[in-house]
Design a protein around this motif. Structure first.
Motif, PDB file in Angstrom:
ATOM      1  N   HIS A 144      76.406  22.132  53.398  1.00 20.50           N
ATOM      2  CA  HIS A 144      75.517  20.986  53.237  1.00 20.50           C
ATOM      3  C   HIS A 144      75.620  20.327  51.864  1.00 20.50           C
ATOM      4  O   HIS A 144      75.053  19.249  51.661  1.00 20.50           O
ATOM      5  CB  HIS A 144      74.073  21.423  53.500  1.00 20.50           C
ATOM      6  CG  HIS A 144      73.881  22.052  54.850  1.00 20.50           C
ATOM      7  ND1 HIS A 144      74.164  21.392  56.025  1.00 20.50           N
ATOM      8  CD2 HIS A 144      73.460  23.300  55.202  1.00 20.50           C
ATOM      9  CE1 HIS A 144      73.907  22.191  57.056  1.00 20.50           C
ATOM     10  NE2 HIS A 144      73.480  23.356  56.575  1.00 20.50           N
ATOM     11  N   SER A 179      80.672  21.344  58.925  1.00 22.30           N
ATOM     12  CA  SER A 179      79.484  20.498  58.981  1.00 22.30           C
ATOM     13  C   SER A 179      78.216  21.281  59.297  1.00 22.30           C
ATOM     14  O   SER A 179      77.111  20.817  59.009  1.00 22.30           O
ATOM     15  CB  SER A 179      79.674  19.393  60.020  1.00 22.30           C
ATOM     16  OG  SER A 179      79.759  19.933  61.337  1.00 22.30           O
ATOM     17  N   MET A 218      77.496  14.709  57.817  1.00 21.62           N
ATOM     18  CA  MET A 218      77.598  15.305  56.480  1.00 21.62           C
ATOM     19  C   MET A 218      77.305  14.201  55.461  1.00 21.62           C
ATOM     20  O   MET A 218      78.232  13.615  54.879  1.00 21.62           O
ATOM     21  CB  MET A 218      78.982  15.911  56.266  1.00 21.62           C
ATOM     22  CG  MET A 218      79.329  17.021  57.239  1.00 21.62           C
ATOM     23  SD  MET A 218      80.960  17.774  56.926  1.00 21.62           S
ATOM     24  CE  MET A 218      80.635  18.653  55.391  1.00 21.62           C
TER      25      MET A 218
END
Length: 448
Positions: A153, A149, A173
């Motif tokens: 991305h 996380s 996320m």
């Protein structure tokens, strides 16, 4: 092959199902070595044979470690979008007695190992699947979710199997739309964090996730969910206003609460639900039920006029004199507008026994039935024939009948059964097949 156009060679390399072959190709040709860098997907599996070589005193010193092979593949790749790393399924059946050390050479969710290669690929990575070696991972709690996380991305699909996961440090996320956790250890507060940090999930698979006592799924964008609960939590709750398809397999929760108004395809398997609470199935079209207490489950189910396809199965052993057996009357009383009905073997045996005990009465809802499928175990050919003909007599619009006979039924009995069916009801479109426990139905012919 070096004479082939580079785009064609790249396409060939991209189609290799095991990236161990890709690593070998890099060693035999400079062209292959150059083009392999452009492959966008890696799928590496530690096979059982490689595992044995890594453990054997005669071969371990000359066998390349599995993690080394993977790191070399990552090091020489330019733009990876999909990564899958796993151990062969056969390794999952090994016991602790089979392991002589506390090695971590196949501990694939180890943060130290993942941190060696993830920074190189995190920017372009869209899909990641890690299937760990349970013997090495079950007693080591991994912080891999926090690592993912913090840097992945663009990740859209994540799959983690056979691991003990921590949610400490987990960040939101918002790009993740598909999550699969299988044979994973979590706690209730961990699942709450999953709801919060993965708000845009559209697909969620929780298969054998242990450690949960009162789990709750609360995802506003979820459209498809498979949830197999391995333990016996006190309650299960799903709040998903956009959920369309749900497969729920659990033992005996104290309560089951579903707030899924758009659900259209629902598979439910459980022993018994003491409290079955549903706030409206507005568009449920396909329903599959499996239970040792099928009658109790059906009667606790809200009467629904929208269901068109119904599939039922019973996991209990049928006993003569049992008053809680399944009948056609019961099905059409609760689900009056069913046009397609499938009886798996357990439901068929239960319903046939109920018919022998007291028959069934005609029901107006039976007139809508157009397709009938059943898995048969023919114990008494005359009883089975009488039951089928009674169904046809009561369901006057039924024209498509598919009967699958168990593979262990005597071929002469099966042939006699088929001949008598087709002779007595020549206008019915009969379809015949065979079935076996744990196997997929196999059709032998469309008509006779």
């Amino acid at each position: 092959m070096d004479d082939l156009p580079p785009p064609l060679l790249l396409d060939i390399l991209s189609r290799l199902t095991d990236s161990a072959d890709l690593a070998r190709c890099r060693l035999i040709s400079k062209t292959f070595n150059t083009l392999s860098r452009e492959v966008r997907s890696i799928n590496l599996v530690c096979t059982f044979s490689r595992y044995l070589k890594l453990r054997s005193p005669e071969t371990k010193d000359v066998t390349t470690p599995f993690k080394t092979i993977f790191n070399n593949l990552i090091l020489n790749s330019l733009a990876l979008e999909s990564i899958s790393i796993s151990v062969e399924k056969s390794l999952g059946g090994m016991s602790y007695d089979d392991v002589e050390d506390e090695a971590d050479d196949l501990y694939l969710t180890d943060v130290g190992f993942v941190n060696e290669w993830l920074p190189r690929v995190c920017r372009e990575l869209r899909s990641l699947s890690i299937s760990d070696f349970w013997i090495q991972s079950c007693w080591r709690r991994s912080d891999i979710l926090a690592l993912l996380s913090s840097c992945c991305h663009s990740l859209c699909e994540l799959e983690v199997k056979n691991a003990w996961l921590s949610i400490n440090g987990l960040n939101p996320m918002p790009m993740l739309t598909s999550l699969t956790l299988e044979s994973v250890r979590l706690d209730d507060e961990d699942l709450s964090k999953v709801n919060h940090c993965f708000p845009c999930l559209q697909v969620l698979n929780l298969i054998g996730v242990g450690g949960l006592t009162e789990p709750k799924i609360q995802l506003f964008h979820l459209r498809k969910c498979q949830w197999t609960v391995s333990n016996a939590p006190q309650s299960l709750t799903i709040f998903a206003p956009k959920l369309v398809k749900l497969e729920l397999n659990c033992i005996e929760p104290r309560s089951l609460v579903l707030e899924t108004p758009l659900l259209s395809d629902f598979y439910l398997s459980l022993r018994k639900a003491n409290k079955f609470e549903v706030k409206g199935f507005l568009d449920l079209k396909i329903l599959q039920l499996e239970s040792a207490d099928l009658c109790g489950l059906i009667y606790s189910f809200p009467s629904n006029n929208s269901i068109k396809r119904l599939i039922v199965d019973s996991s209990k052993r049928v006993k003569p004199g049992d008053m809680s057996m399944l009948s056609l009357d019961m099905l059409f009383e609760v689900f009056p507008n069913v046009s397609s009905l499938t009886l798996r073997s357990g439901a068929w045996c239960e319903m046939e026994t109920c018919f022998v005990a007291g028959g069934f009465q005609s029901h107006t809802g039976m007139q809508g039935l157009k397709e009938f499928v059943a898995q048969l175990v023919i114990r008494d050919i005359d009883v089975t024939l009488l039951f089928i003909f009674t169904i046809l007599d009561n369901c006057t619009n039924l024209s498509d009948v598919a009967l699958l006979i168990h593979c262990e039924v005597d071929p002469k009995i099966a042939s006699n059964f088929i001949s008598r069916c087709t002779a007595d009801r020549p206008r019915v479109r009969w379809r015949w097949g065979i079935w076996n426990t744990g196997s997929i139905d196999t059709w032998t012919s469309d008509s006779i």
